[in-house]
Design an enzyme around this catalytic site. Structure first.
Site, PDB file in Angstrom:
ATOM      1  N   THR A 277       0.664  -1.255  -0.061  1.00 48.76           N
ATOM      2  CA  THR A 277       0.114  -0.014   0.046  1.00 48.76           C
ATOM      3  C   THR A 277       0.580   1.226  -0.004  1.00 48.76           C
ATOM      4  O   THR A 277       0.676   2.415  -0.636  1.00 48.76           O
ATOM      5  CB  THR A 277      -0.929  -0.077   1.263  1.00 48.76           C
ATOM      6  OG1 THR A 277      -0.090  -0.057   2.342  1.00 48.76           O
ATOM      7  CG2 THR A 277      -1.803  -1.199   1.162  1.00 48.76           C
ATOM      8  N   ASP A 278       1.951   1.202   0.521  1.00 51.69           N
ATOM      9  CA  ASP A 278       2.887   2.455   0.750  1.00 51.69           C
ATOM     10  C   ASP A 278       3.538   2.833  -0.427  1.00 51.69           C
ATOM     11  O   ASP A 278       3.398   3.880  -0.900  1.00 51.69           O
ATOM     12  CB  ASP A 278       3.862   2.058   1.487  1.00 51.69           C
ATOM     13  CG  ASP A 278       4.594   3.335   2.484  1.00 51.69           C
ATOM     14  OD1 ASP A 278       3.770   4.468   2.359  1.00 51.69           O
ATOM     15  OD2 ASP A 278       5.407   3.307   3.275  1.00 51.69           O
ATOM     16  N   ASP A 279       4.007   1.808  -1.410  1.00 46.86           N
ATOM     17  CA  ASP A 279       4.599   1.989  -2.576  1.00 46.86           C
ATOM     18  C   ASP A 279       3.336   2.523  -3.725  1.00 46.86           C
ATOM     19  O   ASP A 279       3.525   3.409  -4.466  1.00 46.86           O
ATOM     20  CB  ASP A 279       5.120   0.833  -3.284  1.00 46.86           C
ATOM     21  CG  ASP A 279       6.438   0.863  -3.112  1.00 46.86           C
ATOM     22  OD1 ASP A 279       7.465   0.989  -3.561  1.00 46.86           O
ATOM     23  OD2 ASP A 279       6.857  -0.231  -1.905  1.00 46.86           O
TER      24      ASP A 279
ATOM     25  N   GLU B  51       2.540   6.429  -2.891  1.00 49.41           N
ATOM     26  CA  GLU B  51       3.279   7.224  -3.523  1.00 49.41           C
ATOM     27  C   GLU B  51       3.427   7.217  -4.805  1.00 49.41           C
ATOM     28  O   GLU B  51       3.653   8.334  -5.528  1.00 49.41           O
ATOM     29  CB  GLU B  51       4.833   6.871  -2.898  1.00 49.41           C
ATOM     30  CG  GLU B  51       5.117   6.982  -1.384  1.00 49.41           C
ATOM     31  CD  GLU B  51       4.834   8.604  -1.111  1.00 49.41           C
ATOM     32  OE1 GLU B  51       5.301   9.462  -1.858  1.00 49.41           O
ATOM     33  OE2 GLU B  51       4.246   8.770  -0.004  1.00 49.41           O
TER      34      GLU B  51
ATOM     35  N   HIS C 204       0.270   8.026   4.107  1.00 50.90           N
ATOM     36  CA  HIS C 204       0.656   8.286   2.721  1.00 50.90           C
ATOM     37  C   HIS C 204      -0.712   7.935   2.006  1.00 50.90           C
ATOM     38  O   HIS C 204      -0.937   8.387   0.947  1.00 50.90           O
ATOM     39  CB  HIS C 204       1.842   7.255   2.646  1.00 50.90           C
ATOM     40  CG  HIS C 204       3.006   7.553   2.906  1.00 50.90           C
ATOM     41  ND1 HIS C 204       3.995   7.008   3.276  1.00 50.90           N
ATOM     42  CD2 HIS C 204       3.501   8.844   3.386  1.00 50.90           C
ATOM     43  CE1 HIS C 204       5.168   7.536   3.730  1.00 50.90           C
ATOM     44  NE2 HIS C 204       4.824   8.728   3.642  1.00 50.90           N
TER      45      HIS C 204
END
Length: 645
Positions: free
Chosen positions: A385-387, A390, A464
Site C-alpha cells: 500500500t505504501d508504494d 506514493e 501516505h
C-alpha cells in the site's frame, strides 16, 4: 517560482532565496542525471554485513564456494569492522552480538587466522556478551547448518504449520508477508536438520553458560515455550502422520511464489531460505529453479574497487518503484513541468510495473480486483500500500503528451485507488502488505526473537494512503475520515507519531502532518499544533533534525540524533504543510543548503530507513537527495499544485 517568503522583501532574504533556488536546481539536475534510460531510479539499499556473511555460508552449504567471491566479500566485511572489533546493524550504532558472530564466522571461512588481531578483538566482545549462546535464533540456525549449534536446542517450526486453515490461530497468513515467506522454507530446513562441514570449529565463541529465561510461565510466551518443549518430544517420534503431506505442501507453496527474477518476495531472507529448503528437498544447484534463484541473487550484488582491492556486498532488497515514485514527486515539487520527458518516461515505466495478478493479500480480501505496486523490479505476489500510494501521488501530476499514455496512467491510478480502499483494515488504518494482519500470537513464539512478524496498520503508511486518496478527491469519503481518525488516535502524548518504516518519530510526524492537512484538518488543530511544537523542540542546534535508530528500543533517543539530510527534510515537510514560515523553518532550510555537495547531492552515512524496528535498518542512498529536493521545492512553492486529477 512562487516565493513563499515574498512578504519579507529585504535584500538579505532575497539573496537567501536565490541560494535556495540554486540549491534546488543543482539537486534537480543531479537527480535527473541518475535516471536509468528505461525511466526508473534506484539508489543502493545498504544494510549490514549479515547479508554478506550469510551469502558466504550459503555458498559453503551448497558447495559452490568461489575464491574470488569469498575474497572480495571478506574484504568488505573487514572494512565494516569497528576499532573495538565489533560490527553494528547501522552506522555509529551499538555493537551487535549476532552480527559480530556471523561476521567472525564468515572471516574464519575466508581463511582469516584465529589469532589475528581483528578476530581476537571480535572474540573478546562475543564472549563478554554471552557468546554464541546469547545470539538470536536466526544466527543459531546458520550455525546449526554446520554443526556449530544443536538443532535440538532451537525452537521447533513444524512443517504441519502450513496445513492450518487460514481461520486457525498461528496459520501462516497470521504472519506478515516477509515472515511467512521465511517461516515456510524454514519449516523444511528445521524438519531436515541438516549438518554440513564448515571446515573449522567455533568452540572459541562459546561461554558454556545459557542465558536465563525471562519468560513467565503464566503468559502466552511461557505457554509457547512449554509447547515448544512438547514439539521437541514429538519431533523424536518415528512416525509423523502428516509430515510428508506438510513437506509437499510447503515445497509447492514455495515454488508457486518464485518470482520472475528467481527470488521470493524480492528480499534476501526468504530468497536464501527458499534456496536452502528446495535444495534439502532434492533440488541440485543446477536445477532450473535453483539456478534461476542463484543467478537472480547475483543481481543484488554490488562490486566496487577500493584502495585495498575489489569489494563485494549484497543489497537485502532493491527499491526501484519506491525510488522512482519519490523521485517523480521531488522533481515535480522542484518545478519540473509535468510533461518533462524524464517524468513521462518514468510514468510509462511505472505504469508497466502495475501488478494485475493475485497474491497472498487475497486471503483477507478475496474479491478485490488486483492492482498496486511492489517495491522491487520483480515481485508480483506482494504489492504494498505504501508504494502504491506514493506512485499515485507522483503519477497524478504527470501530464502525458500521448492520449494512449494518459489513458493508461489514469486507468492504473483508478484501479490502484480502488485497491487501496479495499485494503483498509477494520480499525481504519492501513498495513503495508496485508489487511487486518494484527494477530499477535505469532510474536509470542520462541522462534520470534528478531524483527516484526506481523503487519498491523502504521501511522506512516496510513498517512501516505489518506494523503493520496485526498489528492484523488476522496478527502470527504468515509474511508479517509476513518483513516484520519486512526491517525489522530495514534498520535503520541508528546505530539509526534511513531515511524514504522523510517527513523522514527521524525519520519512518522513528517508523513502524518502533510496528510492531515491534505485531508482538510486545519493547521490550527490541536494535533497539528502539538506536532509543530514537538518538531520545534527537537530541532538540533545546527538547524537540522536527526533521530538515532536507538529510539526504537530506548525512548531517551526519541527525536535525538545527528542531523541528516533526509530527516531534516521530513521535519520541514511537516512544518511547511502546517503553514510554518518562521526562523525554525529557515534554519532547517539553511542547514540543507549549507550541507549540499558540489554535485547537487548530500552525504548521509547514518541510516534513516527501517526494516524491522529494533533489529534491522536501511540506508536508502536516494533518500539523501529526493527528500531534501522535495522539501526545498515546497519551501519555494515550486509546482505545488501541478497536475490536477
Amino acid at each position: 517560482m512562487t516565493d513563499l517568503l515574498s512578504r519579507e522583501s529585504t535584500p538579505t532574504v532575497d539573496r537567501s532565496q536565490d541560494r535556495v533556488r540554486r540549491c534546488v536546481e543543482s539537486a534537480r539536475e543531479y537527480l535527473l542525471s541518475l535516471q536509468h534510460p528505461q525511466g526508473w531510479w534506484k539508489g543502493e539499499l545498504e544494510t549490514n554485513v549479515t547479508m554478506e556473511a550469510e551469502d558466504l555460508l550459503l555458498r559453503r552449504f551448497l558447495g559452490i564456494d568461489d575464491e574470488r567471491v569469498t575474497e572480495e566479500t571478506a574484504r568488505w566485511i573487514r572494512s565494516r569492522q569497528r576499532a573495538d572489533g565489533t560490527w553494528a546493524t547501522f552506522h555509529d550504532g551499538p555493537a551487535d552480538l549476532s552480527t559480530t558472530v556471523e561476521a567472525y564466522t564468515a572471516l574464519r571461512l575466508a581463511g582469516d587466522p584465529i589469532d589475528a588481531a581483528h578476530l581476537r578483538r571480535a572474540r573478546e566482545f562475543v564472549l563478554d556478551s554471552g557468546g554464541i549462546e546469547a545470539t538470536r535464533v536466526f544466527t543459531r540456525i546458520w550455525l546449526a547448518l554446520f554443526g556449530q549449534w544443536s538443532w535440538r536446542e532451537l525452537p521447533v517450526l513444524p512443517p504441519e504449520l502450513v496445513l492450518l486453515p487460514d481461520w486457525f490461530p498461528l496459520n501462516i497468513y497470521d504472519w506478515a508477508c516477509w515472515a511467512r515467506q521465511t517461516v515456510v522454507p524454514l519449516t523444511i530446513v528445521g524438519a531436515a536438520r541438516p549438518t554440513r562441514q564448515l571446515g573449522f570449529s567455533l568452540r572459541e565463541l562459546r561461554t558454556g553458560v545459557r542465558p536465563e529465561s525471562t519468560t513467565g510461565t503464566l503468559s502466552w510466551s511461557g505457554l509457547f515455550h512449554g509447547l515448544d518443549a512438547v514439539l521437541h518430544r514429538l519431533e523424536r517420534l518415528p512416525v509423523k502422520p502428516l509430515r510428508s503431506l506438510a513437506l509437499d505442501r510447503a515445497e509447492r507453496w514455495i515454488l508457486e511464489r518464485q518470482e520472475a527474477d528467481g527470488g521470493w518476495g524480492g528480499i534476501q531472507p526468504p530468497w536464501v531460505y527458499s534456496i536452502l529448503a528446495l535444495h534439502l528437498r532434492g533440488y541440485p544447484v543446477d536445477h532450473p529453479v535453483l539456478a534461476k534463484a542463484l543467478d537472480g541473487l547475483e543481481g543484488f550484488t554490488v562490486r566496487e574497487e577500493t584502495g585495498d582491492g575489489w569489494v563485494r556486498r549484497l543489497e537485502a532488497c532493491q527499491s526501484p518503484v519506491w525510488d522512482t515514485a519519490l523521485a517523480m514527486t521531488a522533481l515535480l515539487d522542484a518545478g519540473t513541468p509535468g510533461d518533462h520527458p524524464a517524468l513521462v518516461s518514468a510514468a510509462d515505466w511505472i505504469v508497466g510495473e502495475e501488478i494485475r495478478s493475485g497474491g497472498d493479500w487475497q486471503v483477507r480480501r478475496p474479491h478485490l480486483e488486483p492492482s498496486g505496486w511492489a517495491f522491487e523490479f520483480a515481485n508480483d505476489v506482494y504489492p504494498d500500500t505504501d508504494d502504491t500510494a506514493e506512485v499515485v501521488l507522483g503519477l497524478r501530476r504527470v501530464r502525458h503528451p500521448e492520449p494512449d499514455g494518459a489513458e493508461a496512467v489514469e486507468a492504473s491510478m483508478r484501479r490502484a485507488t480502488e485497491w487501496l480502499l479495499g485494503m483498509q483494515s477494520a480499525d481504519g488504518g492501513w498495513g503495508a502488505f496485508d489487511a487486518d494482519n494484527t494477530q499477535t500470537l505469532c510474536e509470542k513464539l520462541p522462534f520470534c526473537d528478531f524483527g516484526a512478524v506481523i503487519d498491523p496498520p502504521s501511522a506512516d503508511v496510513t498517512a501516505h494512503v489518506v494523503e493520496m486518496l485526498a489528492a484523488r478527491g476522496l478527502a470527504d469519503s468515509a474511508a479517509v475520515r476513518r483513516g484520519v481518525r486512526w491517525l489522530l488516535d495514534a498520535q503520541e502524548a508528546d505530539g509526534s507519531w511513531f515511524g514504522r518504516w523510517g527513523a522514527n518519530h521524525v519520519y512518522g510526524t513528517g508523513a502524518v502532518v502533510p496528510a492531515l492537512i491534505a485531508c482538510g484538518v486545519p493547521a490550527d488543530h490541536e494535533a497539528v499544533r502539538a506536532a509543530v511544537h514537538w518538531l520545534t523542540a527537537h530541532q538540533n542546534e545546527d538547524g537540522g533534525w536527526g533521530e538515532d535508530l536507538r529510539s526504537y528500543v530506548d525512548r531517551s533517543w526519541v527525536g535525538r540524533g545527528v542531523s541528516t539530510a533526509s530527516q531534516t527534510a521530513w521535519a520541514l515537510l511537516a512544518l511547511l504543510a502546517a503553514g510554518e514560515r518562521n526562523a525554525v523553518v529557515r534554519r532547517g532550510v539553511d542547514w540543507l543548503v549549507d550541507h549540499q555537495r558540489p554535485d547537487g547531492g548530500w552525504d548521509e552515512p547514518h541510516y534513516t530507513g527501517t526494516g524491522f524496528p529494533g533489529d534491522f535498518y536501511i540506508n536508502y542512498h536516494l533518500y539523501r537527495l529526493v527528500f531534501p529536493l522535495t522539501a526545498l521545492g515546497r519551501y519555494l512553492g515550486s509546482g505545488r499544485d501541478a497536475g490536477p486529477d
